[in-house]
Design a protein around this motif. Structure first.
Motif, mmCIF file in Angstrom:
data_model
loop_
_atom_site.group_PDB
_atom_site.id
_atom_site.type_symbol
_atom_site.label_atom_id
_atom_site.label_comp_id
_atom_site.label_asym_id
_atom_site.label_seq_id
_atom_site.Cartn_x
_atom_site.Cartn_y
_atom_site.Cartn_z
ATOM 1 N N ASP A 186 0.586 -1.420 -0.054
ATOM 2 C CA ASP A 186 0.064 -0.260 0.211
ATOM 3 C C ASP A 186 1.094 1.543 -0.340
ATOM 4 N N ALA A 187 1.463 1.144 -1.574
ATOM 5 C CA ALA A 187 2.813 2.546 -1.564
ATOM 6 C C ALA A 187 2.440 3.658 -2.266
ATOM 7 N N GLU A 188 2.405 4.672 -2.404
ATOM 8 C CA GLU A 188 2.224 5.061 -3.494
ATOM 9 C C GLU A 188 3.732 6.504 -3.732
ATOM 10 N N VAL A 189 4.049 6.120 -4.501
ATOM 11 C CA VAL A 189 5.602 6.565 -5.091
ATOM 12 C C VAL A 189 4.737 8.047 -5.869
ATOM 13 N N VAL A 190 5.242 9.210 -5.923
ATOM 14 C CA VAL A 190 5.029 9.980 -6.936
ATOM 15 C C VAL A 190 5.988 11.037 -7.325
ATOM 16 N N ALA A 191 6.340 11.501 -8.313
ATOM 17 C CA ALA A 191 7.371 12.230 -9.266
ATOM 18 C C ALA A 191 8.260 11.959 -8.661
ATOM 19 N N SER A 192 8.789 11.026 -8.336
ATOM 20 C CA SER A 192 9.789 10.579 -7.281
ATOM 21 C C SER A 192 11.359 9.764 -8.850
ATOM 22 N N MET A 193 12.489 9.993 -8.879
ATOM 23 C CA MET A 193 13.373 9.371 -9.430
ATOM 24 C C MET A 193 14.237 8.272 -8.432
ATOM 25 N N LEU A 194 13.946 7.344 -9.550
ATOM 26 C CA LEU A 194 14.983 5.749 -8.879
ATOM 27 C C LEU A 194 15.748 5.528 -10.386
ATOM 28 N N ALA A 195 17.497 5.499 -9.484
ATOM 29 C CA ALA A 195 17.852 5.436 -10.602
ATOM 30 C C ALA A 195 19.910 4.803 -9.966
ATOM 31 N N GLY A 196 19.194 3.332 -10.630
ATOM 32 C CA GLY A 196 20.871 2.400 -9.669
ATOM 33 C C GLY A 196 20.360 1.958 -9.074
ATOM 34 N N LEU A 197 19.583 1.826 -8.280
ATOM 35 C CA LEU A 197 18.920 0.521 -6.922
ATOM 36 C C LEU A 197 18.825 -0.715 -7.440
ATOM 37 N N GLU A 198 19.232 -1.534 -6.726
ATOM 38 C CA GLU A 198 19.124 -2.801 -6.750
ATOM 39 C C GLU A 198 18.025 -3.301 -5.059
#
Length: 219
Positions: free
Chosen positions: A92-104
């Motif tokens: 039940d998570a909400e991720v808005v206008a975000s940047m995810l780079a180089g993640l494991e």
């Protein structure tokens, strides 16, 4: 039509949010915590638990949050760069206008997670389980779903560029609303996906090559 993202004031737990400062703690337990205008460089918060928390204009650079749990959380304008989020749990998570780079983010579990207007670049989701996850108006570049299980996942308005589905297991995955289908491999895994007629025509050469079909009009 995908639901619009919520503002922070719309969260049912918004009146109870409490600003939290300082570094994150390993195995920390954060309940109705508000993280705002914060920077976490090389955080070591493996096994931490975040319940009914809000993150606004927060930056994570490097570090490890492996096996952390994010339950009923809201993230807005959050930057994740090079952070280890492997084996994390998201509910039940909400991720808005975000940047995810180089993640494991391999071997993670995401259930009822909504991404809105996000950019995912070189995110490793290998072996993860995604259930009831939506990517709305997002850009997914070099995202790796190899060996992952995707159930009831949709991509309305999103652009896929260099996305991998090798050995993935798809069920009720809806690609019809995607703005672009830049898939690198794993075309055989698309047997559990729904595509539109124009998308099928676009994918036809790769599907034929995967199945060993020779297309020849003459000769």
């Amino acid at each position: 039509m995908a639901a619009a993202p919520r503002d922070r004031d719309d969260l049912p737990y918004a009146p109870y949010l409490k600003p939290v400062g300082g570094p994150l703690s390993r195995e920390g337990d954060y309940d109705t915590a508000l993280f705002e205008e914060a920077e976490f460089t090389e955080p070591e918060a493996g096994g931490a638990r975040f319940t009914e928390c809000a993150f606004s204009s927060v930056t994570f650079t490097g570090g490890r949050l492996r096996r952390a749990r994010f339950n009923d959380v809201w993230l807005h304008t959050v930057r994740w760069v090079g952070t280890d989020l492997a084996q994390t749990g998201w509910l039940d998570a909400e991720v808005v206008a975000s940047m995810l780079a180089g993640l494991e983010v391999f071997d993670a579990e995401l259930r009822r997670v909504a991404f809105h207007n996000c950019k995912l670049d070189s995110v490793n989701l290998r072996g993860s389980v995604l259930r009831e996850v939506s990517f709305t108006d997002c850009v997914l570049r070099d995202v790796d779903f190899a060996g992952a299980t995707l159930t009831s996942v949709s991509f309305p308005g999103s652009t896929l560029d260099g996305v991998r589905f090798d050995r993935a297991r798809l069920s009720r995955v809806d690609l019809r609303g995607a703005a672009a289908l830049g898939i690198t491999d794993g075309f055989d895994a698309l047997r559990g996906a729904t595509v539109s007629s124009p998308q099928l025509l676009e994918l036809a050469p790769m599907l034929a090559a995967t199945l060993g079909i020779t297309v020849r009009d003459s000769g």
